[in-house]
Design a protein around this motif. Structure first.
Motif, mmCIF file in Angstrom:
data_model
loop_
_atom_site.group_PDB
_atom_site.id
_atom_site.type_symbol
_atom_site.label_atom_id
_atom_site.label_comp_id
_atom_site.label_asym_id
_atom_site.label_seq_id
_atom_site.Cartn_x
_atom_site.Cartn_y
_atom_site.Cartn_z
ATOM 1 N N ILE A 1 0.871 -1.273 0.038
ATOM 2 C CA ILE A 1 0.080 -0.153 -0.189
ATOM 3 C C ILE A 1 0.874 1.443 0.079
ATOM 4 N N ASN A 2 1.857 1.172 0.807
ATOM 5 C CA ASN A 2 2.944 2.256 0.889
ATOM 6 C C ASN A 2 3.478 2.562 -0.597
ATOM 7 N N SER B 1 -4.607 -1.127 -13.366
ATOM 8 C CA SER B 1 -3.797 -2.269 -12.704
ATOM 9 C C SER B 1 -4.636 -2.114 -11.475
ATOM 10 N N ALA B 2 -4.871 -1.034 -10.833
ATOM 11 C CA ALA B 2 -5.647 -0.754 -9.445
ATOM 12 C C ALA B 2 -7.102 -1.245 -9.690
ATOM 13 N N GLU C 1 -16.050 5.034 -9.137
ATOM 14 C CA GLU C 1 -15.034 5.356 -8.423
ATOM 15 C C GLU C 1 -13.958 5.713 -9.373
ATOM 16 N N ARG C 2 -14.132 5.510 -10.652
ATOM 17 C CA ARG C 2 -13.025 5.822 -11.627
ATOM 18 C C ARG C 2 -13.208 7.055 -12.228
ATOM 19 N N ILE D 1 -8.389 -1.985 -0.106
ATOM 20 C CA ILE D 1 -9.373 -1.319 -0.991
ATOM 21 C C ILE D 1 -9.297 0.026 -0.990
ATOM 22 N N GLU D 2 -9.294 0.655 0.081
ATOM 23 C CA GLU D 2 -9.278 2.311 0.053
ATOM 24 C C GLU D 2 -8.188 2.812 -0.647
ATOM 25 N N ALA D 3 -6.767 2.203 -0.477
ATOM 26 C CA ALA D 3 -5.467 2.592 -1.138
ATOM 27 C C ALA D 3 -5.746 2.422 -2.822
#
Length: 245
Positions: free
Chosen positions: A174-175, A223-224, A244-245, A202-204
């Motif tokens: 995530i980082n 990719s996300a 969300e996109r 999920i949030e990241a």
């Protein structure tokens, strides 16, 4: 001869590998033997890996041994990984060890992931560890993901961690997804998170849907998006990804 794919061609190829004065012929013989995949060639390929004066022949011998997959080649390949002066030979030895998949190679690969001065060898070691898939390598791969100065090593470490599927890597991935300056690393981190499938990411990943930079021919946000799809399927949850996109 290697294209024939018959055991009948093995002996002539072994003869060329060991005796031909032209290094390009010896190299092609090594590759052909790897394509045929006969255990009969292993001893000769090991001899070339360790003793041929031409680095391209040694590199091809390492690749061939990885294709054949004989455990007999593990120690010679580890030796080559540690002692060959040419980085491409060391990298091919690392790749071959990953293809063979023996846990005996884990400690040497971890060692050279952390200390080889050439980034090509480090990223080959990372990918090899990902193929072998031992949790023993997770901490070292996380360290490379977060700290290696070369982006190719970082994205290879991310890919390897994704292959493991270990929740231990989620926070670090995530980082990297949100903070790494290199788009290839962010793309690979997203893919790895999708492979692991933790809802924690999920949030990241939603934030990464706004990442327009390209990597490996696709945008990071793609990719996300695919990672979120995988997580939804694995956890049997529903997210309105289009909104969300």
């Amino acid at each position: 001869l290697g294209n024939v794919g018959s055991d009948k061609t093995v002996d002539p190829l072994i003869n060329l590998l060991g005796k031909d004065k032209d290094s390009s012929v010896r190299g092609r013989a090594a590759s052909a033997l790897g394509n045929i995949g006969s255990d009969k060639a292993v001893d000769s390929l090991i001899n070339s890996l360790l003793k041929d004066k031409d680095s391209s022949v040694r590199e091809r011998a390492a690749e061939a041994l990885g294709k054949i997959g004989s455990d007999k080649a593990i120690d010679p390949l580890i030796n080559s990984l540690g002692k060959d002066k040419v980085s491409y030979v060391r990298g091919s030895a690392a790749e071959a060890l990953g293809n063979i998949g023996s846990e005996k190679a884990i400690d040497p690969l971890i060692n050279f992931l952390g200390k080889d001065k050439v980034s090509y060898v480090r990223w080959r070691a990372a990918l090899a560890l990902g193929k072998i898939g031992s949790d023993k390598a997770v901490d070292s791969l996380i360290n490379s993901l977060l700290k290696d100065k070369d982006s190719s090593v970082r994205w290879s470490a991310a890919e390897a961690l994704g292959n493991f599927g270990s929740d231990m890597a989620v926070d670090s991935l995530i980082n990297s997804l949100l903070k790494d300056k290199d788009s290839n690393v962010r793309w690979s981190a997203a893919e790895a998170l999708g492979n692991i499938g933790s809802k924690k990411s999920i949030e990241a990943l939603k934030k990464a849907l706004k990442d327009e930079e390209e990597a490996f021919g696709l945008k990071v946000k793609e990719s996300a998006f695919h990672a979120l799809e995988k997580i939804c399927m694995k956890n049997k949850i529903r997210i309105d990804l289009n909104s969300e996109r």
